[in-house]
Design an enzyme around this catalytic site. Sequence first.
Site, PDB file in Angstrom:
ATOM      1  N   CYS A  63      -1.514   8.756   4.362  1.00  0.00           N
ATOM      2  CA  CYS A  63      -1.576   8.432   2.933  1.00  0.00           C
ATOM      3  C   CYS A  63      -2.904   8.894   2.354  1.00  0.00           C
ATOM      4  CB  CYS A  63      -1.399   6.937   2.740  1.00  0.00           C
ATOM      5  SG  CYS A  63      -2.498   6.005   3.789  1.00  0.00           S
ATOM      6  N   GLU A 109       0.882  -1.170   0.000  1.00  0.00           N
ATOM      7  CA  GLU A 109       0.000   0.000   0.000  1.00  0.00           C
ATOM      8  C   GLU A 109       0.913   1.211   0.000  1.00  0.00           C
ATOM      9  OE1 GLU A 109      -3.038  -0.334  -0.624  1.00  0.00           O
ATOM     10  OE2 GLU A 109      -3.124  -2.493  -0.296  1.00  0.00           O
TER      11      GLU A 109
HETATM   12  P1  NAD Z   1       9.163   5.050   2.960  1.00  0.00           P
HETATM   13  O1  NAD Z   1       8.878   4.423   1.646  1.00  0.00           O
HETATM   14  O2  NAD Z   1      10.212   6.084   3.007  1.00  0.00           O
HETATM   15  O3  NAD Z   1       9.582   3.931   4.002  1.00  0.00           O
HETATM   16  C1  NAD Z   1       8.774   2.802   4.272  1.00  0.00           C
HETATM   17  C2  NAD Z   1       9.643   1.705   4.843  1.00  0.00           C
HETATM   18  O4  NAD Z   1      10.489   1.213   3.804  1.00  0.00           O
HETATM   19  C3  NAD Z   1      10.576   2.169   5.961  1.00  0.00           C
HETATM   20  O5  NAD Z   1      10.646   1.165   6.939  1.00  0.00           O
HETATM   21  C4  NAD Z   1      11.891   2.305   5.241  1.00  0.00           C
HETATM   22  O6  NAD Z   1      13.007   2.205   6.084  1.00  0.00           O
HETATM   23  C5  NAD Z   1      11.815   1.123   4.301  1.00  0.00           C
HETATM   24  N1  NAD Z   1      12.727   1.164   3.158  1.00  0.00           N
HETATM   25  C6  NAD Z   1      13.172   2.232   2.457  1.00  0.00           C
HETATM   26  N2  NAD Z   1      13.980   1.809   1.450  1.00  0.00           N
HETATM   27  C7  NAD Z   1      14.044   0.465   1.519  1.00  0.00           C
HETATM   28  C8  NAD Z   1      14.694  -0.555   0.758  1.00  0.00           C
HETATM   29  N3  NAD Z   1      15.463  -0.264  -0.291  1.00  0.00           N
HETATM   30  N4  NAD Z   1      14.524  -1.839   1.136  1.00  0.00           N
HETATM   31  C9  NAD Z   1      13.743  -2.152   2.190  1.00  0.00           C
HETATM   32  N5  NAD Z   1      13.103  -1.247   2.945  1.00  0.00           N
HETATM   33  C10 NAD Z   1      13.247   0.054   2.602  1.00  0.00           C
HETATM   34  O7  NAD Z   1       7.771   5.613   3.529  1.00  0.00           O
HETATM   35  P2  NAD Z   1       7.507   6.426   4.877  1.00  0.00           P
HETATM   36  O8  NAD Z   1       8.101   7.800   4.727  1.00  0.00           O
HETATM   37  O9  NAD Z   1       7.860   5.638   6.090  1.00  0.00           O
HETATM   38  O10 NAD Z   1       5.931   6.539   4.839  1.00  0.00           O
HETATM   39  C11 NAD Z   1       5.273   7.490   4.077  1.00  0.00           C
HETATM   40  C12 NAD Z   1       4.708   6.904   2.813  1.00  0.00           C
HETATM   41  O11 NAD Z   1       3.870   5.806   3.135  1.00  0.00           O
HETATM   42  C13 NAD Z   1       3.820   7.874   2.055  1.00  0.00           C
HETATM   43  O12 NAD Z   1       4.079   7.775   0.676  1.00  0.00           O
HETATM   44  C14 NAD Z   1       2.420   7.375   2.375  1.00  0.00           C
HETATM   45  O13 NAD Z   1       1.453   7.728   1.412  1.00  0.00           O
HETATM   46  C15 NAD Z   1       2.639   5.913   2.463  1.00  0.00           C
HETATM   47  N6  NAD Z   1       1.589   5.251   3.244  1.00  0.00           N
HETATM   48  C16 NAD Z   1       0.655   4.536   2.572  1.00  0.00           C
HETATM   49  C17 NAD Z   1      -0.376   3.933   3.267  1.00  0.00           C
HETATM   50  C18 NAD Z   1      -1.433   3.150   2.540  1.00  0.00           C
HETATM   51  O14 NAD Z   1      -2.153   2.400   3.182  1.00  0.00           O
HETATM   52  N7  NAD Z   1      -1.559   3.284   1.237  1.00  0.00           N
HETATM   53  C19 NAD Z   1      -0.439   4.044   4.654  1.00  0.00           C
HETATM   54  C20 NAD Z   1       0.550   4.768   5.311  1.00  0.00           C
HETATM   55  C21 NAD Z   1       1.564   5.360   4.588  1.00  0.00           C
END
Ligand code: NAD
Length: 541
Positions: free
Chosen positions: A327, A293
């Site tokens: 989000c 998501e």
């Molecule tokens: P992010 O993508 O920066 O990080 C998410 C997770 O991925 C973190 O734990 C991060 O450390 C990890 N990560 C980053 N690079 C990685 C890699 N190469 N390999 C493995 N893991 C990696 O997102 P964020 O800043 O934590 O959250 C915000 C984002 O999440 C926004 O875009 C928001 O819209 C989205 N979000 C979506 C929903 C939904 O249900 N659609 C819900 C909440 C947040």
Amino acid sequence: MNNAVYNFPVPENESVLGYLKGSSERIALEKELTRQESTEVEIPLIIGGKEVRTGNTGKITMPHNHSHVLATYHKAGEKEVKMAIEAALSASRAWANTPWTIRASILLKAAELISKKYRSLVNASTMLGQSKNIYQSEIDAVCETIDFLKYNVSYAGKIYQFQPKSSFNQLNRMEFRPLEGFVFAVSPFNFTSIATNLNSAPVMMGNTTVWKPATTSILSNYYLMKIFMEAGLPAGVINFIPGQGSLIGKEVLASPGMAGIHFTGSNATFNNLWSQVSHNLTSYRSYPRLIGETGGKDFIFAHPSADPTELAANAIRGAFEYQGQKCSAASRMYIPESLWDETTSKMVEMAEEITTGDVKNPENFMNAVIDKKAFDSITAYIEYAKESPDAEIIAGGTYDDAKGWFIRPTIIVTTDPHFKTMEEEIFGPVLTLFRYRDSELDNAIELCDTTSPYGLTGAVFSRDRVAAARICNKLRYAAGNFYINDKPTGAIVGLQPFGGSRGSGTNDKAGGEFNLIRWVSPRTIKETFIPATDYKYPYME
Ligand code: NAD
């Protein structure tokens, strides 16, 4: 052995407590906030049920007071990632063979612990570590977390009851096997409940996980991990490994036993994980399940029959609660000319009234954005709007990082429906408005549908019910969660299963049985009572 067929009823959603001044919950929470503020916690990795310290550490600070250190956490290196994979794989057979009612009882106990014994702990760590006010924390870290745990148990029971028909001379059965391997759970910073669900949904269905929490939510996530253990989760079923995403991701995705990714976060990160999976595809034992998501560019569409006060109040809540870091947060809005003046003047008045500050002061509707990276990225959008001839800032537009990462709720008006802030996810307290001519309603609906690559949430406001239905239909693919006369945030587990399509993810609906079903690989078993004794069929005579 107890061989009863269990049925866990659909639960009641956890009640949101009021936290009125002087209430027992408020007193308990204030005490816990003071305790956590004056303590510096050391957070280890937890692999195979054991604490692991690597000595390679980082600091967790409060977003609203960034010089205040809450915790030091240990980061996983390649060795620890391999250990976590090994621990998840070793625990998988025993966990898969654990009766599902026992797995359910562990999750239900965790829910009970959060509801009572650890309510203040979970709330205070989310408030301080992720800069949420009381209400935002209570609906997320406590209520939604508990709802995910309880509903997932009930959904699992429903899934296990599904069985194919049997006919003469045969018995057909469906066995709901967990995936063969382990699940990689990667959680975002903004919802403590999502971190719970990303692990507990696969775990409920008999899988084990390697969990990479977001760095800025490690404090609350660490407490969750400890609560799962206290609830009786066996060693190795969830392995908690904070650290650098790219390092952990690369190592985990190279494992042949990686059976699925349960991800919530940005579009860019999920795309990166998906590409790595494609690259490693032939090395996996099974095709991994990819459930992600991701981001949103969520809208509010006002029909000319909408009520300006309802529009304004819901736009302010939808766009600025939790600093717009949802989000689902409203970040673009379409308003007809006939409602423009009244709606925008009310919105500006409400936005200017909002106070932004420390989470301990309940009068603050808004707190800080999560970290410097977010602050820099959001304020760059504001500066871009200030410089542009196509935009005007009518509320907010200012920010201050002296003590915490504070950004005023900002409303931009643009004359260009494809203005950058109408299209890109900002993930902060910035809402952009576009005015359309009442006579060009259909054109505005078309713009709303085609402007952004996302399809997560959206709302229509209309007192004309037939018009609302028509807009709902025209915007069919623009949002996976669509609201009529409500803000596009605040989905509740069991009531509005959550997720979107297009660039917003795989739409497997967290908080619904559609999600849980992805964590099993069903096996169909046909048993024939009296097998054939001749290879020829009667018609051949
Ligand atoms: P992010 O993508 O920066 O990080 C998410 C997770 O991925 C973190 O734990 C991060 O450390 C990890 N990560 C980053 N690079 C990685 C890699 N190469 N390999 C493995 N893991 C990696 O997102 P964020 O800043 O934590 O959250 C915000 C984002 O999440 C926004 O875009 C928001 O819209 C989205 N979000 C979506 C929903 C939904 O249900 N659609 C819900 C909440 C947040």
